[in-house]
Scaffold this motif. Structure first.
Motif, PDB file in Angstrom:
ATOM      1  N   GLU A   9       0.818  -1.213   0.000  1.00  0.00           N
ATOM      2  CA  GLU A   9       0.000   0.000   0.000  1.00  0.00           C
ATOM      3  C   GLU A   9       0.849   1.260   0.000  1.00  0.00           C
ATOM      4  OE1 GLU A   9      -2.599  -0.224   3.316  1.00  0.00           O
ATOM      5  OE2 GLU A   9      -3.759  -1.909   2.510  1.00  0.00           O
ATOM      6  N   MET A  10       2.090   1.171   0.524  1.00  0.00           N
ATOM      7  CA  MET A  10       2.971   2.344   0.549  1.00  0.00           C
ATOM      8  C   MET A  10       3.708   2.546  -0.760  1.00  0.00           C
ATOM      9  SD  MET A  10       4.697   1.743   4.292  1.00  0.00           S
ATOM     10  CE  MET A  10       3.734   1.122   5.680  1.00  0.00           C
ATOM     11  N   LEU A  11       3.709   1.534  -1.615  1.00  0.00           N
ATOM     12  CA  LEU A  11       4.507   1.577  -2.842  1.00  0.00           C
ATOM     13  C   LEU A  11       3.670   2.142  -3.985  1.00  0.00           C
ATOM     14  CD1 LEU A  11       6.303  -1.867  -2.487  1.00  0.00           C
ATOM     15  CD2 LEU A  11       7.181   0.411  -1.945  1.00  0.00           C
ATOM     16  N   THR A  12       3.280   3.396  -3.823  1.00  0.00           N
ATOM     17  CA  THR A  12       2.562   4.118  -4.870  1.00  0.00           C
ATOM     18  C   THR A  12       3.239   5.467  -5.063  1.00  0.00           C
ATOM     19  OG1 THR A  12       1.041   5.035  -3.233  1.00  0.00           O
ATOM     20  CG2 THR A  12       0.361   3.009  -4.361  1.00  0.00           C
ATOM     21  N   GLY A  13       3.290   5.917  -6.315  1.00  0.00           N
ATOM     22  CA  GLY A  13       3.966   7.176  -6.605  1.00  0.00           C
ATOM     23  C   GLY A  13       5.471   7.001  -6.508  1.00  0.00           C
ATOM     24  N   PRO A  14       6.217   8.055  -6.814  1.00  0.00           N
ATOM     25  CA  PRO A  14       7.678   7.970  -6.727  1.00  0.00           C
ATOM     26  C   PRO A  14       8.114   7.777  -5.280  1.00  0.00           C
ATOM     27  CG  PRO A  14       6.973  10.205  -7.196  1.00  0.00           C
ATOM     28  CD  PRO A  14       5.756   9.366  -7.256  1.00  0.00           C
ATOM     29  N   THR A  15       8.848   6.693  -5.042  1.00  0.00           N
ATOM     30  CA  THR A  15       9.179   6.304  -3.664  1.00  0.00           C
ATOM     31  C   THR A  15      10.683   6.310  -3.460  1.00  0.00           C
ATOM     32  OG1 THR A  15       7.224   4.870  -3.580  1.00  0.00           O
ATOM     33  CG2 THR A  15       8.932   4.520  -1.922  1.00  0.00           C
ATOM     34  N   ALA A  16      11.066   6.909  -2.329  1.00  0.00           N
ATOM     35  CA  ALA A  16      12.464   6.872  -1.886  1.00  0.00           C
ATOM     36  C   ALA A  16      12.461   6.371  -0.447  1.00  0.00           C
ATOM     37  CB  ALA A  16      13.108   8.250  -1.984  1.00  0.00           C
ATOM     38  N   ILE A  17      13.464   5.596  -0.125  1.00  0.00           N
ATOM     39  CA  ILE A  17      13.500   4.930   1.179  1.00  0.00           C
ATOM     40  C   ILE A  17      14.727   5.410   1.961  1.00  0.00           C
ATOM     41  CG2 ILE A  17      13.513   2.725   2.387  1.00  0.00           C
ATOM     42  CD1 ILE A  17      12.453   1.430  -0.187  1.00  0.00           C
ATOM     43  N   ALA A  18      14.493   5.797   3.209  1.00  0.00           N
ATOM     44  CA  ALA A  18      15.588   6.175   4.105  1.00  0.00           C
ATOM     45  C   ALA A  18      15.907   4.968   4.973  1.00  0.00           C
ATOM     46  CB  ALA A  18      15.187   7.367   4.964  1.00  0.00           C
ATOM     47  N   PHE A  19      17.021   4.314   4.684  1.00  0.00           N
ATOM     48  CA  PHE A  19      17.441   3.147   5.445  1.00  0.00           C
ATOM     49  C   PHE A  19      18.306   3.591   6.645  1.00  0.00           C
ATOM     50  CE2 PHE A  19      16.722   1.364   1.198  1.00  0.00           C
ATOM     51  CZ  PHE A  19      15.969   0.239   1.489  1.00  0.00           C
ATOM     52  N   VAL A  20      18.171   2.825   7.744  1.00  0.00           N
ATOM     53  CA  VAL A  20      19.019   3.030   8.934  1.00  0.00           C
ATOM     54  C   VAL A  20      19.792   1.735   9.124  1.00  0.00           C
ATOM     55  CG1 VAL A  20      19.101   3.665  11.370  1.00  0.00           C
ATOM     56  CG2 VAL A  20      17.252   4.531   9.913  1.00  0.00           C
ATOM     57  N   PRO A  21      21.025   1.645   8.612  1.00  0.00           N
ATOM     58  CA  PRO A  21      21.788   0.386   8.684  1.00  0.00           C
ATOM     59  C   PRO A  21      22.012  -0.050  10.128  1.00  0.00           C
ATOM     60  CG  PRO A  21      22.797   1.888   7.112  1.00  0.00           C
ATOM     61  CD  PRO A  21      21.756   2.672   7.862  1.00  0.00           C
ATOM     62  N   ARG A  22      21.881  -1.359  10.364  1.00  0.00           N
ATOM     63  CA  ARG A  22      22.075  -1.904  11.702  1.00  0.00           C
ATOM     64  C   ARG A  22      23.542  -1.814  12.123  1.00  0.00           C
ATOM     65  NH1 ARG A  22      19.990  -6.426  10.699  1.00  0.00           N
ATOM     66  NH2 ARG A  22      17.873  -5.883  11.357  1.00  0.00           N
ATOM     67  N   ALA A  23      24.448  -1.947  11.192  1.00  0.00           N
ATOM     68  CA  ALA A  23      25.870  -1.917  11.517  1.00  0.00           C
ATOM     69  C   ALA A  23      26.408  -0.493  11.652  1.00  0.00           C
ATOM     70  CB  ALA A  23      26.671  -2.667  10.456  1.00  0.00           C
ATOM     71  N   GLY A  24      25.638   0.496  11.314  1.00  0.00           N
ATOM     72  CA  GLY A  24      26.116   1.871  11.393  1.00  0.00           C
ATOM     73  C   GLY A  24      25.802   2.508  12.735  1.00  0.00           C
ATOM     74  N   GLU A  25      26.030   3.821  12.774  1.00  0.00           N
ATOM     75  CA  GLU A  25      25.790   4.587  13.989  1.00  0.00           C
ATOM     76  C   GLU A  25      24.465   5.343  13.930  1.00  0.00           C
ATOM     77  OE1 GLU A  25      29.138   7.102  14.495  1.00  0.00           O
ATOM     78  OE2 GLU A  25      30.542   5.448  14.847  1.00  0.00           O
ATOM     79  N   GLY A  26      23.617   4.941  12.988  1.00  0.00           N
ATOM     80  CA  GLY A  26      22.351   5.630  12.810  1.00  0.00           C
ATOM     81  C   GLY A  26      21.334   5.281  13.879  1.00  0.00           C
ATOM     82  N   ASP A  27      20.372   6.177  14.053  1.00  0.00           N
ATOM     83  CA  ASP A  27      19.296   6.005  15.020  1.00  0.00           C
ATOM     84  C   ASP A  27      17.989   6.246  14.277  1.00  0.00           C
ATOM     85  OD1 ASP A  27      17.527   5.964  17.092  1.00  0.00           O
ATOM     86  OD2 ASP A  27      18.547   7.481  18.304  1.00  0.00           O
ATOM     87  N   PRO A  28      17.055   5.261  14.288  1.00  0.00           N
ATOM     88  CA  PRO A  28      15.789   5.477  13.584  1.00  0.00           C
ATOM     89  C   PRO A  28      15.071   6.742  14.025  1.00  0.00           C
ATOM     90  CG  PRO A  28      16.008   3.180  14.226  1.00  0.00           C
ATOM     91  CD  PRO A  28      17.137   3.910  14.874  1.00  0.00           C
ATOM     92  N   VAL A  29      15.188   7.085  15.281  1.00  0.00           N
ATOM     93  CA  VAL A  29      14.527   8.297  15.770  1.00  0.00           C
ATOM     94  C   VAL A  29      15.153   9.532  15.139  1.00  0.00           C
ATOM     95  CG1 VAL A  29      14.089   9.672  17.844  1.00  0.00           C
ATOM     96  CG2 VAL A  29      13.832   7.195  17.918  1.00  0.00           C
ATOM     97  N   MET A  30      16.488   9.566  15.086  1.00  0.00           N
ATOM     98  CA  MET A  30      17.163  10.725  14.526  1.00  0.00           C
ATOM     99  C   MET A  30      16.873  10.852  13.031  1.00  0.00           C
ATOM    100  SD  MET A  30      18.430  12.037  17.145  1.00  0.00           S
ATOM    101  CE  MET A  30      19.317  13.356  16.314  1.00  0.00           C
TER     102      MET A  30
END
Length: 250
Positions: free
Chosen positions: A73-94
């Motif tokens: 249902e989310m895959l409509t229109g031009p879609t870009a995805i922001a990934f948060v790699p598990r091995a990185g220092e990223g935070d889903p909240v940030m």
């Protein structure tokens, strides 16, 4: 896909691997954003530990189905995805905060939902993720909650000797424990010997008996009474008996 081209297969494998190795993936619609805005958004997400990628919806759909993620249902229109790699220092909240802040100046960016671990996030839940405190702040609060009982326990251990010292000082100042025998050390009273005579002891002294003349009757009178003189005028001379030497008659 029937007889897919190798490049498409490679993209599906890449998308599948990115979803599998990420803590979160937030799906957006970027319609209306120019190249400059897209570059600015990528830099903001990179600073938050995210990686912003654009894929065709069809290829994403094949990849997520293999992983059991129902996000069609989310895959409509031009879609870009922001990934948060598990091995990185990223935070889903940030990363969610970065998307929210960018969307305030660029209304064309729309957050459609996402995936957090194995959980599918709706649009509202994805927006709510941006309102959560960052990981560092949550960890600091958790550490504070865990340290609070230890600090209280340490305070109790420190208070026990202090209270004991105060109680001991109060006990010494009060003169010893209640019920201690008088005259013992710590009873608050000095040892003393009572030398006072009990009441009525002076009255118990026997009075001298009156002098009596053996064999005299009731009408016995003294020479002072016969002379009619004061007792001080009568001077009694001691009677002396001179023994005469015995002589023999010739």
């Amino acid at each position: 896909m029937e007889n897919p081209r190798p490049e498409k297969v490679a993209v599906v494998d890449e998308v599948r691997q990115r979803f599998a190795e990420s803590d979160a993936a937030l799906l957006t619609e970027y319609r209306g954003l120019d190249v400059t805005a897209m570059g600015e958004l990528r830099r903001a997400l990179r600073a938050a530990g995210g990686d912003y990628k654009i894929y065709k919806n069809t290829l994403v759909r094949f990849a997520t189905r293999d992983l059991g993620l129902e996000i069609d249902e989310m895959l409509t229109g031009p879609t870009a995805i922001a990934f948060v790699p598990r091995a990185g220092e990223g935070d889903p909240v940030m990363v969610a905060k970065a998307l929210r802040d960018f969307a305030r100046g660029h209304p064309a960016l729309v957050l459609k939902g996402g995936v957090l671990g194995d959980r599918i996030l709706t649009e509202a839940e994805a927006r709510g993720l941006a309102e959560v405190a960052p990981r560092e702040e949550l960890l600091a609060k958790l550490a504070g909650l865990m340290a609070a009982p230890m600090q209280q326990f340490a305070g109790l251990l420190q208070a026990v000797p202090q209270k004991f010292a105060y109680a001991l000082a109060a006990l010494v100042e009060a003169g010893g424990p209640a019920g201690a025998p008088a005259g013992e050390p710590g009873a608050g009273a000095e040892t003393s010997i009572d030398t006072t005579e009990p009441a009525g002891a002076a009255d118990a002294t026997p009075a001298p008996e009156p002098a009596t003349t053996e064999g005299a009757g009731d009408d016995t009178t003294t020479p002072a009474d016969e002379a009619g003189a004061h007792p001080d005028d009568a001077v009694a001379e001691p009677a002396t008996a001179r023994a005469e030497p015995a002589t023999e008659e010739s």
